[in-house]
Design a protein around this motif. Structure first.
Motif, short mmCIF file in Angstrom:
data_model
loop_
_atom_site.label_atom_id
_atom_site.label_comp_id
_atom_site.label_asym_id
_atom_site.label_seq_id
_atom_site.Cartn_x
_atom_site.Cartn_y
_atom_site.Cartn_z
N LYS A 14 1.46 -0.93 5.82
CA LYS A 14 1.84 0.02 6.40
C LYS A 14 1.25 1.46 6.33
N ARG A 123 11.40 -2.72 9.21
CA ARG A 123 12.02 -1.41 9.32
C ARG A 123 13.57 -1.33 9.22
N GLU A 160 6.46 3.83 8.05
CA GLU A 160 6.81 2.47 8.84
C GLU A 160 8.64 1.99 8.02
#
Length: 237
Positions: A14, A123, A160
């Protein structure tokens, strides 16, 4: 690394992706994040007790019980009778900042837990209900400063984490706050910010795209009573 999940590839990548795969930049951002966690005591045992020492339930709450149609977690943030100016005058500026820190940490940690368990969940969403919010009570200089700082903290420390931000029941004057907030977000997040006013029909149609009715609260046209949500506060004006 103070937490085991930080050693996983899915967590480290990320930082790489949000740094355009510039390893040096990603490494520097990660080290800054770890320093921030240390300075703010995010990983201290007393962190949870500190947040609960003076609840802000009458002003603002967050819930993590809901899931979208794909099974992904989302954070519901309800402003209730939020009056940031009053709280800051009462000397609770740091308490407010702590509240948002805990909300971001809890929500994004839940996403990481889902990632580890289900692999295809990377997410979550943020659903904000501004019903009852009075902009004048939240637009003082210190209020706006805190608002911007919270967004910067989120962007810098939780890459993210969020796929979509949906703001419901926004008053007309909220556009000023929205524009300030969007300026602090990355281009990717800005594309996924949706702001809806008081048009109930339009809001419910939009929410039905991502959420089943039994996963959103009555205040947004659903039927779910989240853990800790008192009945008398469900159907607020």
């Amino acid at each position: 690394m103070p937490q085991d999940y930080m050693k996983s590839e899915i967590y480290l990548v990320k930082w790489l992706r949000t740094s355009n795969f510039h390893i040096g930049a990603a490494e520097e951002r990660l080290f800054q994040h770890l320093e921030w966690r240390k300075d703010r005591g995010i990983d201290d045992e007393k962190y949870e007790l500190d947040r609960k020492s003076e609840p802000l339930d009458d002003d603002i709450r967050f819930y993590l019980d809901g899931r979208d149609k794909l099974g992904r977690p989302f954070m519901l943030l309800e402003t209730r009778n939020h009056d940031a100016r009053r709280l800051i005058i009462q000397g609770k500026y740091d308490k407010l900042v702590r509240f948002y820190e805990h909300a971001f940490e809890s929500g994004c940690k839940l996403v990481l837990d889902f990632t580890e368990k289900y692999k295809n969940v990377t997410r979550g969403h943020l659903l904000v209900n501004l019903d009852g919010l009075i902009i004048q009570q939240n637009s003082c200089v210190a209020c706006v400063t805190m608002f911007v700082q919270n967004i910067i903290n989120f962007v810098q420390n939780y890459p993210e984490c969020i796929d979509k931000i949906i703001v419901a029941n926004a008053p007309l004057s909220f556009n000023v706050f929205a524009n300030i907030g969007k300026a602090a977000f990355s281009e990717e997040i800005r594309r996924n910010v949706q702001v809806y006013g008081k048009n109930t029909q339009l809001l419910r149609k939009s929410l039905s795209t991502d959420f089943e009715r039994d996963q959103i609260p009555p205040s947004l046209g659903g039927s779910k009573i989240y853990a800790g949500m008192e009945d008398e506060n469900v159907d607020r004006k």
